[in-house]
Motif scaffolding. Structure first.
Motif, PDB file in Angstrom:
ATOM      1  N   LEU A   9       0.806  -1.208   0.000  1.00  0.00           N
ATOM      2  CA  LEU A   9       0.000   0.000   0.000  1.00  0.00           C
ATOM      3  C   LEU A   9       0.840   1.259   0.000  1.00  0.00           C
ATOM      4  O   LEU A   9       0.453   2.270  -0.563  1.00  0.00           O
ATOM      5  CB  LEU A   9      -0.925   0.017   1.220  1.00  0.00           C
ATOM      6  CG  LEU A   9      -2.091  -0.949   1.147  1.00  0.00           C
ATOM      7  CD1 LEU A   9      -2.901  -0.854   2.420  1.00  0.00           C
ATOM      8  CD2 LEU A   9      -2.983  -0.648  -0.043  1.00  0.00           C
ATOM      9  N   THR A 285      -8.568   2.026  -1.045  1.00  0.00           N
ATOM     10  CA  THR A 285      -8.848   2.394   0.347  1.00  0.00           C
ATOM     11  C   THR A 285     -10.212   3.028   0.586  1.00  0.00           C
ATOM     12  O   THR A 285     -10.815   2.798   1.626  1.00  0.00           O
ATOM     13  CB  THR A 285      -7.741   3.330   0.892  1.00  0.00           C
ATOM     14  OG1 THR A 285      -7.568   4.417  -0.010  1.00  0.00           O
ATOM     15  CG2 THR A 285      -6.442   2.574   1.018  1.00  0.00           C
ATOM     16  N   ASP A 358     -11.207   6.288   4.225  1.00  0.00           N
ATOM     17  CA  ASP A 358     -10.183   5.413   4.809  1.00  0.00           C
ATOM     18  C   ASP A 358     -10.751   4.064   5.227  1.00  0.00           C
ATOM     19  O   ASP A 358     -10.290   3.458   6.196  1.00  0.00           O
ATOM     20  CB  ASP A 358      -9.552   6.111   6.017  1.00  0.00           C
ATOM     21  CG  ASP A 358      -8.925   7.437   5.653  1.00  0.00           C
ATOM     22  OD1 ASP A 358      -8.137   7.467   4.685  1.00  0.00           O
ATOM     23  OD2 ASP A 358      -9.218   8.449   6.313  1.00  0.00           O
ATOM     24  N   TYR A 361      -8.164   1.210   5.366  1.00  0.00           N
ATOM     25  CA  TYR A 361      -7.210   1.433   6.447  1.00  0.00           C
ATOM     26  C   TYR A 361      -7.832   1.119   7.804  1.00  0.00           C
ATOM     27  O   TYR A 361      -7.198   0.508   8.674  1.00  0.00           O
ATOM     28  CB  TYR A 361      -6.713   2.876   6.428  1.00  0.00           C
ATOM     29  CG  TYR A 361      -5.803   3.206   5.278  1.00  0.00           C
ATOM     30  CD1 TYR A 361      -4.835   2.310   4.836  1.00  0.00           C
ATOM     31  CD2 TYR A 361      -5.904   4.422   4.612  1.00  0.00           C
ATOM     32  CE1 TYR A 361      -3.989   2.615   3.782  1.00  0.00           C
ATOM     33  CE2 TYR A 361      -5.060   4.738   3.552  1.00  0.00           C
ATOM     34  CZ  TYR A 361      -4.110   3.834   3.141  1.00  0.00           C
ATOM     35  OH  TYR A 361      -3.282   4.145   2.094  1.00  0.00           O
TER      36      TYR A 361
END
Length: 410
Positions: A9, A285, A358, A361
């Motif tokens: 990533l 993401t 996000d 994440y």
């Protein structure tokens, strides 16, 4: 798993180990300039010219901000300045100080200066807080002014707005700058926003493919560059998926009044990518969630009436599988139909578009915190998770009255 995700990533292409050769002559074209300018890892700046003041020799972005104040103030608001956020710092804290190859998988785009690598090594080796470097470089500064504009203490950048550059004999701070047209070329951005052809792929598509998505679009064919949208009027803003205003400007959203014939509610929401020069969203993401459902008089959605659609490149946490790719391509119109029985308590039909910039994440951070062997970076990852969970927003919402033709929007 942490290291594997970091490599995939955070890396932005291959990581050649041969040091760059200094350019003996001005570049003959943008491509040759960019190959030298972004040869990874970046070479150390070396000793500053003897005539440089401490301010001119500094690699601290605040030093640049003494003269380039608007650019510095813009940069401070951006994700470039936060490229070494707690999510990445927490992963680096689990690494050894001498694990340079592992560091470079992250730093090569997130904090690319050789001096930032040295600062990270010193920090990881220190039992307490490491002292500040005299050159002002810090890995925590992220992608700095010097990361893009300084090589061997020479400054590089575009020409002035009128097309001019420094004239021979001009006395300027840090000996002026070398004009490079490549700073207005989308390939400049590709150095960190495009995997190389042999980079990590899923389902035949590179994990990071933003430049190629742009190049094959109408925007690429017309050479409407990355900079024209993400650096308007030369602003150092780089707004993207985290910025609601930027995202709204790139989409056209239509939600006409629904029909309530024969006891059913039918409607259609259309999203057209009218100003996004790459897939929406471009990376793995973010997630964009479309919700259409009936609401009671209190405005709350009735769960049994809600339909949800995902706009995302949805991949497994270990990056081994692409579960779906429902992103909207440039100039594409995507229609989401709704056809459900009208609920007895329904007073309105609601269409809502939520953005979770996000999402991947957040899932990764939760998995990391479940790993009892992850200790040194736990506090940073915890903070990264809190930030990721707060980054979502409602991009669009419309309530259509089911008892009349009136509608309200916000």
């Amino acid at each position: 798993m942490v290291l594997g995700l970091t490599l995939t990533l955070a890396a932005c292409g291959p990581d050649p180990r041969s040091p760059p050769s200094p350019a003996a002559a001005p570049p003959v074209d943008n491509q040759s300039f960019l190959e030298r300018h972004w040869q990874r890892p970046l070479a150390p700046q070396g000793a500053a010219p003897a005539a440089f003041s401490p301010l001119e020799a500094s690699l601290d972005p605040a030093a640049c901000g003494q003269c380039h104040t608007p650019q510095f103030e813009d940069w401070q608001t951006t994700l470039h300045s936060k490229a070494m956020g707690p999510g990445l710092v927490g992963q680096l804290q689990e690494m050894d100080a001498d694990a340079v190859d592992d560091h470079q998988a992250c730093l090569r785009c997130h904090a690319p200066l050789a001096e930032q690598e040295a600062d990270l090594q010193q920090t990881l080796a220190a039992s307490g807080a490491a002292p500040a470097r005299p050159d002002g470089a810090a890995f925590t500064h992220g992608l700095t002014c010097a990361g893009c504009h300084v090589r061997e203490h020479g400054r590089f950048g575009p020409a002035r707005r009128d097309g001019s550059g420094p004239a021979t004999g001009d006395k300027m701070p840090h000996d002026g700058w070398q004009v490079a047209a490549a700073f207005a070329d989308s390939r400049f951005c590709a150095a960190c926003h495009q995997f190389e052809p042999d980079g990590y792929s899923l389902n035949g598509k590179l994990l990071e493919n933003t430049y190629e998505e742009w190049r094959t679009s109408r925007y690429g064919r017309d050479n409407q560059t990355c900079q024209s949208c993400h650096m308007p009027d030369r602003r150092h803003l780089w707004r993207g998926i985290h910025d609601p205003e930027m995202v709204r400007a790139g989409l056209a959203i239509e939600f006409p009044a629904p029909s309530t014939a024969a006891g059913r509610v039918t409607a259609e929401l259309t999203i057209t990518s009218r100003g996004v020069g790459h897939a929406f969203p471009t990376y793995v993401t973010p997630q964009v969630i479309v919700e259409i459902g009936q609401a009671g008089r209190d405005g709350a959605l009735l769960p049994e009436t809600v339909e949800r659609h995902l706009i995302a490149r949805d991949v497994s946490l270990d990056l081994s599988e692409e579960r779906s790719d429902t992103r909207i391509l440039p100039d594409e119109a995507r229609r989401y139909g709704y056809d459900r029985p009208r609920a007895a308590r329904a007073a309105a039909l609601v269409a809502r578009i939520r953005v979770e910039p996000d999402a991947f994440y957040a899932e990764f951070y939760r998995a990391t915190l479940r790993d009892t062997g992850f200790t040194k970076g736990r506090a940073a990852i915890g903070e990264a998770l809190r930030q990721a969970e707060r980054s979502g927003y409602v991009l669009y919402e419309s309530q259509q009255d089911l008892s009349a033709a009136a509608s309200s929007r916000r």
